[in-house]
Design a protein around this motif. Structure first.
Motif, PDB file in Angstrom:
ATOM      1  N   TRP A   1      31.437  34.407  14.915  1.00 27.87           N
ATOM      2  CA  TRP A   1      31.578  33.921  16.293  1.00 27.87           C
ATOM      3  C   TRP A   1      31.937  35.069  17.228  1.00 27.87           C
ATOM      4  N   VAL A   2      31.649  34.891  18.486  1.00 26.74           N
ATOM      5  CA  VAL A   2      32.222  35.733  19.531  1.00 26.74           C
ATOM      6  C   VAL A   2      33.062  34.801  20.394  1.00 26.74           C
ATOM      7  N   GLY A   3      34.337  35.144  20.543  1.00 25.58           N
ATOM      8  CA  GLY A   3      35.190  34.249  21.317  1.00 25.58           C
ATOM      9  C   GLY A   3      36.520  34.881  21.639  1.00 25.58           C
ATOM     10  N   PHE A   4      37.445  34.052  22.061  1.00 24.65           N
ATOM     11  CA  PHE A   4      38.783  34.552  22.389  1.00 24.65           C
ATOM     12  C   PHE A   4      39.795  33.478  22.016  1.00 24.65           C
ATOM     13  N   PRO A   5      41.030  33.867  21.788  1.00 19.10           N
ATOM     14  CA  PRO A   5      42.022  32.878  21.351  1.00 19.10           C
ATOM     15  C   PRO A   5      42.231  31.784  22.404  1.00 19.10           C
ATOM     16  N   LEU A   6      42.194  30.557  21.949  1.00 19.58           N
ATOM     17  CA  LEU A   6      42.510  29.439  22.836  1.00 19.58           C
ATOM     18  C   LEU A   6      43.893  29.624  23.444  1.00 19.58           C
ATOM     19  N   ALA A   7      44.790  30.237  22.658  1.00 24.69           N
ATOM     20  CA  ALA A   7      46.160  30.462  23.145  1.00 24.69           C
ATOM     21  C   ALA A   7      46.177  31.307  24.413  1.00 24.69           C
ATOM     22  N   SER A   8      45.249  32.250  24.546  1.00 20.08           N
ATOM     23  CA  SER A   8      45.342  33.090  25.749  1.00 20.08           C
ATOM     24  C   SER A   8      44.913  32.317  26.986  1.00 20.08           C
ATOM     25  N   LEU A   9      44.028  31.333  26.819  1.00 20.79           N
ATOM     26  CA  LEU A   9      43.715  30.453  27.953  1.00 20.79           C
ATOM     27  C   LEU A   9      44.891  29.526  28.252  1.00 20.79           C
ATOM     28  N   LEU A  10      45.445  28.930  27.200  1.00 18.02           N
ATOM     29  CA  LEU A  10      46.526  27.955  27.419  1.00 18.02           C
ATOM     30  C   LEU A  10      47.739  28.625  28.067  1.00 18.02           C
ATOM     31  N   THR A  11      48.046  29.847  27.598  1.00 16.85           N
ATOM     32  CA  THR A  11      49.174  30.568  28.182  1.00 16.85           C
ATOM     33  C   THR A  11      48.970  30.770  29.681  1.00 16.85           C
ATOM     34  N   ARG A  12      47.741  31.094  30.029  1.00 16.90           N
ATOM     35  CA  ARG A  12      47.374  31.336  31.420  1.00 16.90           C
ATOM     36  C   ARG A  12      47.580  30.134  32.330  1.00 16.90           C
ATOM     37  N   VAL A  13      47.258  28.937  31.811  1.00 17.68           N
ATOM     38  CA  VAL A  13      47.359  27.745  32.664  1.00 17.68           C
ATOM     39  C   VAL A  13      48.760  27.120  32.628  1.00 17.68           C
ATOM     40  N   GLU A  14      49.627  27.658  31.803  1.00 16.81           N
ATOM     41  CA  GLU A  14      51.041  27.270  31.780  1.00 16.81           C
ATOM     42  C   GLU A  14      51.284  25.783  31.522  1.00 16.81           C
ATOM     43  N   PRO A  15      51.186  25.377  30.246  1.00 16.52           N
ATOM     44  CA  PRO A  15      51.529  24.001  29.897  1.00 16.52           C
ATOM     45  C   PRO A  15      52.980  23.707  30.265  1.00 16.52           C
ATOM     46  N   THR A  16      53.248  22.493  30.723  1.00 14.79           N
ATOM     47  CA  THR A  16      54.630  22.111  31.023  1.00 14.79           C
ATOM     48  C   THR A  16      55.281  21.555  29.753  1.00 14.79           C
ATOM     49  N   SER A  17      56.562  21.244  29.845  1.00 12.95           N
ATOM     50  CA  SER A  17      57.284  20.792  28.651  1.00 12.95           C
ATOM     51  C   SER A  17      56.785  19.429  28.160  1.00 12.95           C
ATOM     52  N   LYS A  18      56.038  18.717  28.978  1.00 10.66           N
ATOM     53  CA  LYS A  18      55.488  17.409  28.555  1.00 10.66           C
ATOM     54  C   LYS A  18      54.243  17.541  27.692  1.00 10.66           C
ATOM     55  N   ALA A  19      53.634  18.704  27.689  1.00 13.44           N
ATOM     56  CA  ALA A  19      52.385  18.879  26.938  1.00 13.44           C
ATOM     57  C   ALA A  19      52.692  18.947  25.446  1.00 13.44           C
ATOM     58  N   ALA A  20      52.098  18.051  24.664  1.00 20.47           N
ATOM     59  CA  ALA A  20      52.314  18.054  23.213  1.00 20.47           C
ATOM     60  C   ALA A  20      51.000  18.158  22.435  1.00 20.47           C
ATOM     61  N   PHE A  21      49.902  17.773  23.077  1.00 17.29           N
ATOM     62  CA  PHE A  21      48.581  17.801  22.447  1.00 17.29           C
ATOM     63  C   PHE A  21      47.559  18.338  23.446  1.00 17.29           C
ATOM     64  N   VAL A  22      46.416  18.751  22.903  1.00 18.80           N
ATOM     65  CA  VAL A  22      45.303  19.167  23.765  1.00 18.80           C
ATOM     66  C   VAL A  22      44.106  18.282  23.439  1.00 18.80           C
ATOM     67  N   ARG A  23      43.517  17.703  24.457  1.00 23.34           N
ATOM     68  CA  ARG A  23      42.331  16.867  24.277  1.00 23.34           C
ATOM     69  C   ARG A  23      41.123  17.570  24.906  1.00 23.34           C
TER      70      ARG A  23
END
Ligand SMILES: Nc1nc2c(c(=O)[nH]1)N[C@H]1C(S)=C(S)[C@@H](COP(=O)(O)O)O[C@H]1N2
Ligand SMILES: [Mo]
Length: 315
Positions: A146-168
């Motif tokens: 694959w060519v890609g990038f860590p999902l974590a680097s996108l999620l970190t960027r958008v700043e999940p709040t403390s209510k976020a427990a899952f990703v849909r």
């Protein structure tokens, strides 16, 4: 802690093959990001970008060194039910899918969500080659660069709040271009989900290419999830929405057949599918079956996510 891509190039820029190879040599010897602009042909229609070489792809220590499955197998033996249920249907019909313009909405419990053009979403991230095993719940497997990038680097960027427990995650719903959606094989749009810590795991990536080239539509263009320790159906294709939510999402397969497909869907040779064994698999291109490994061979990296969880119940 976000990685920045070389600012002069976009992953979707069109370069010719020689230029691409030259760039790779240069990077190897100079060990530096390449300066200069690619021959960008902004007017080339999106469909023509499929198969275009992607510049500035870094190697990853998370890659397996097993032999790669051939391009032809990866791109003609597909599950993408939006285009039909036969393995050859996606390669036959997905060429009609319009992948630009394409927006991905990031919403829910995030501080910096929004609607992003897919190229803007991808651009800030260093693209890496990640050679992963993919194990389909049906009993076959492949090794895919694959060519890609860590999902974590996108999620970190958008700043999940403390209510976020899952990703849909949600796939495009466009029956005019997706003939399978005109039939009821699954309930559309296709949805999948991860726990937030699974989504943040360094092995979870968003892929935009394979074999160094722009992802063919049948493999989930323009952007798809790849979670290598789970059965392939968790790796949702052609994503239009990423939602940070507080409740465990119900995926398309769980919805269709809850007794057969669970939320976790971790590859587990000890938990049979109700209708077949999961102990062995056929690697596409090989004749003899091989033993399926716990977590698809990624146990050292991911088993810790599931301590205390009964993996027979939580299949
Ligand atoms: N939207 C969507 N995503 C999907 C599917 C699908 O039917 N629709 N099939 C899944 C299944 S069952 C597998 S095994 C992988 C296959 O990915 P590949 O065709 O790129 O190998 O995609 C997954 N992602
Ligand atoms: Mo699958």
């Amino acid at each position: 802690m976000l990685l920045k891509a070389a600012p002069d190039l976009r992953w979707s820029d069109v370069t010719d093959e020689r230029l691409y190879l030259h760039r790779r040599d240069f990077m190897r010897t100079a060990g530096a990001a390449v300066a200069g602009a690619a021959a960008a042909l902004a007017s080339v229609p999106a469909a023509a970008q499929t198969g275009t070489p992607i510049p500035n792809v870094a190697k990853s220590r998370f890659s397996t060194d097993e032999p790669l499955t051939e391009w032809d197998d990866i791109t003609t033996y597909n599950n993408f039910w939006e285009f039909g249920i036969d393995k050859g249907d996606p390669a036959k019909h997905a060429g009609r899918l319009t992948t630009r313009p394409w927006t991905v909405t990031v919403d829910g419990h995030v501080a910096k969500g929004g609607e992003f053009a897919v190229d803007d979403l991808v651009k800030p991230h260093q693209l890496e080659e990640r050679i992963y095993r993919l194990r389909c719940v049906e009993g076959w497997s492949m090794v895919i660069p694959w060519v890609g990038f860590p999902l974590a680097s996108l999620l970190t960027r958008v700043e999940p709040t403390s209510k976020a427990a899952f990703v849909r995650f949600t796939t495009l719903n466009r029956p005019t271009e997706m003939p399978g959606q005109r039939r009821g094989a699954l309930s559309w749009p296709y949805v999948e989900g991860l726990r937030l810590d699974e989504a943040m795991h360094p092995l979870s990536i968003l892929a935009v290419g394979l074999y160094g080239r722009v992802l063919p539509n049948q493999n989930g263009a323009p952007i798809r999830l790849v979670v290598p320790w789970k059965y392939g159906f968790k790796s949702i294709k052609s994503i239009v929405r990423i939602s940070l939510v507080d409740k465990q999402p119900r995926g398309a397969w769980e919805e269709a057949q809850p007794s057969e497909y669970g939320f976790y869907s971790n590859v587990n040779p000890e938990v049979d599918h109700p209708r077949w064994s999961q102990a062995r698999e056929r690697r596409i291109g090989e004749f003899f079956k091989r033993r399926t490994l716990m977590f698809n061979g990624y146990a050292d990296q991911v088993a810790g996510l599931y301590t205390g969880l009964d993996l027979r119940k939580n299949y």
